[in-house]
Design a protein around this motif. Structure first.
Motif, mmCIF file in Angstrom:
data_model
loop_
_atom_site.group_PDB
_atom_site.id
_atom_site.type_symbol
_atom_site.label_atom_id
_atom_site.label_comp_id
_atom_site.label_asym_id
_atom_site.label_seq_id
_atom_site.Cartn_x
_atom_site.Cartn_y
_atom_site.Cartn_z
ATOM 1 N N ASP A 1 14.519 -3.767 -1.658
ATOM 2 C CA ASP A 1 14.686 -4.931 -3.240
ATOM 3 C C ASP A 1 13.193 -4.412 -4.192
ATOM 4 N N ALA B 1 11.296 -11.840 4.002
ATOM 5 C CA ALA B 1 10.842 -11.319 3.154
ATOM 6 C C ALA B 1 10.199 -9.630 3.363
ATOM 7 N N ASN C 1 10.285 -5.961 -5.947
ATOM 8 C CA ASN C 1 9.734 -6.987 -5.634
ATOM 9 C C ASN C 1 8.405 -8.281 -6.710
ATOM 10 N N TRP D 1 10.100 -14.458 -4.575
ATOM 11 C CA TRP D 1 10.194 -14.034 -3.379
ATOM 12 C C TRP D 1 8.701 -14.282 -2.519
ATOM 13 N N GLY E 1 14.057 -3.956 6.729
ATOM 14 C CA GLY E 1 15.331 -3.557 6.246
ATOM 15 C C GLY E 1 16.846 -3.011 6.873
ATOM 16 N N HIS F 1 18.580 0.522 -2.118
ATOM 17 C CA HIS F 1 17.417 0.759 -2.616
ATOM 18 C C HIS F 1 16.566 1.920 -3.507
ATOM 19 N N ARG G 1 20.825 -1.393 3.424
ATOM 20 C CA ARG G 1 20.259 -2.023 2.388
ATOM 21 C C ARG G 1 18.850 -0.619 1.847
ATOM 22 N N THR H 1 11.802 -7.332 0.942
ATOM 23 C CA THR H 1 11.391 -7.274 -0.490
ATOM 24 C C THR H 1 9.709 -7.444 -1.251
#
Length: 391
Positions: free
Chosen positions: A139, A130, A141, A145, A368, A376, A372, A133
């Motif tokens: 993504d 993660a 945060n 997570w 990532g 994002h 992605r 993240t």
């Protein structure tokens, strides 16, 4: 934005490049990753102590040099060219800025001078895969997570003597050798759910993991009733601090990836000038020229984006994730062309081309994948939002 580099910035690049040229060839990299620490301790002492890279972007009040993200990014571009394994990313780019942003006066005074000198190394440990993240690169945060009050992740509970941590974190950069762990943990259960950062000095079970990219050593951290110290105050904006650090880290990583792509391209150009087929160098064939020209254009475009992201990070403009996506895409292309155009030797373990392929894939696994990162960034910019248009 003034695109010209200052004399000080040019000197930083030149000094770092010269130091790495002497002590970080392909054979040196392979030898370093086979050590217990996963890096050359003598080289790290030179980079951190003599050249001051460990404290380059830390304030002078804490033993740092007081430079900006731009200077650190330029230094990391040179480190990326050689794929030099070192705790620079985990300590200087990820952990130290969190201590600076969230730590108490006592924590900063105790730890930052030691980090700036290279005496102490640190690692950021987040649950599961993660990291992207947690740094708000792929993504948001502000979710669960870190554990979310359920089984898994890392949980923090109050005890009579402070805080105790339970759980596991994987893919922790330099986690097996770092003297200090900065651990993200979930606290409060469902009643007062929140993510906090803790300092762990001892008690964690550390296991070095086999990583695709051996130049970025990783570890599994197991926490079983481990005593921890809360970083800063309960109630601090941990998610905001992680996101800010993530954007600056992405800009630095983008410059590092550009350096790696540039070096892969250089090595390939050198080779096609020497390799001969049908009585002429293969670099004289139009098809080879076109392929390398395309890579050159991508490297220059990615370099411009990375430099801008580093410059903009100090001015509140969060474009690091987008620059990182472009740089990783460029590195992937440059590494693939290096393997292809080197022919049979490019596919062997003896050649260094595979190190650049693994760096490209390893960074996408950690921070990532390109799609992605871009998605994002586009979502954060509101590109996919429907708006009424005046007619």
């Amino acid at each position: 934005m003034d695109a010209r580099f200052t004399a000080e910035q040019d000197e930083i690049r030149r000094t770092v490049r010269e130091a790495l040229a002497k002590r970080c060839g392909p054979d040196d990299v392979r030898a370093a990753v086979r050590t217990d620490a996963g890096h050359d301790a003598a080289l790290w002492a030179t980079l951190a102590g003599r050249l001051g890279l460990a404290g380059l972007a830390l304030p002078e009040a804490y033993g740092g040099v007081g430079c900006t993200t731009t200077e650190l990014a330029l230094a990391c571009e040179e480190v990326g060219r050689t794929l030099a394994p070192s705790p620079l990313l985990s300590t200087t780019v990820l952990a130290a800025p969190l201590l600076l942003a969230l730590g108490t006066d006592a924590q900063r005074a105790e730890l930052l001078p030691r980090l700036a000198s290279g005496e102490l190394t640190a690692a950021l440990a987040v649950p599961g895969p993660a990291l992207g993240t947690a740094l708000a690169l792929v993504d948001g945060n502000r979710g669960d997570w870190a554990g979310g009050g359920r089984a898994g992740g890392v949980q923090a509970r109050r005890a009579d003597d402070g805080w105790r941590l339970y759980g596991e974190a994987c893919q922790v950069l330099d986690g097996h050798s770092a003297g200090l762990l900065v651990v993200a943990a979930h606290a409060g259960g469902f009643v007062r759910s929140r993510t906090l950062l803790f300092l762990v000095r001892e008690g964690a079970v550390r296991t070095r993991q086999t990583a695709l990219d051996a130049t970025r050593p990783q570890a599994r951290i197991q926490l079983r009733d481990v005593k921890a110290e809360l970083l800063g105050a309960d109630g601090a904006d941990v998610a905001g601090a992680l996101a800010a650090v993530g954007d600056r880290a992405a800009a630095v990583l983008a410059c590092e990836a550009v350096g790696a792509a540039d070096r892969a391209l250089e090595r390939t150009v050198e080779y096609v000038k020497q390799r001969r087929q049908f009585g002429r160098a293969i670099g004289s064939f139009q098809a080879v020229k076109h392929r390398l020209a395309d890579v050159y254009v991508q490297v220059q475009a990615a370099r411009s984006a990375a430099y801008y992201a580093a410059w903009a990070s100090a001015r509140g403009e969060a474009v690091g994730g987008l620059a990182l996506a472009q740089a990783l895409q460029t590195l992937r292309t440059a590494a693939a062309e290096a393997v292809q155009l080197h022919g049979g030797i490019g596919f062997t373990w003896e050649h260094e081309a595979h190190l650049y392929v693994k760096r490209s894939a390893g960074d996408e696994s950690l921070f990532g994948p390109v799609h992605r990162l871009r998605a994002h960034a586009a979502g954060a910019a509101g590109l996919f939002e429907q708006r009424e248009v005046a007619v």
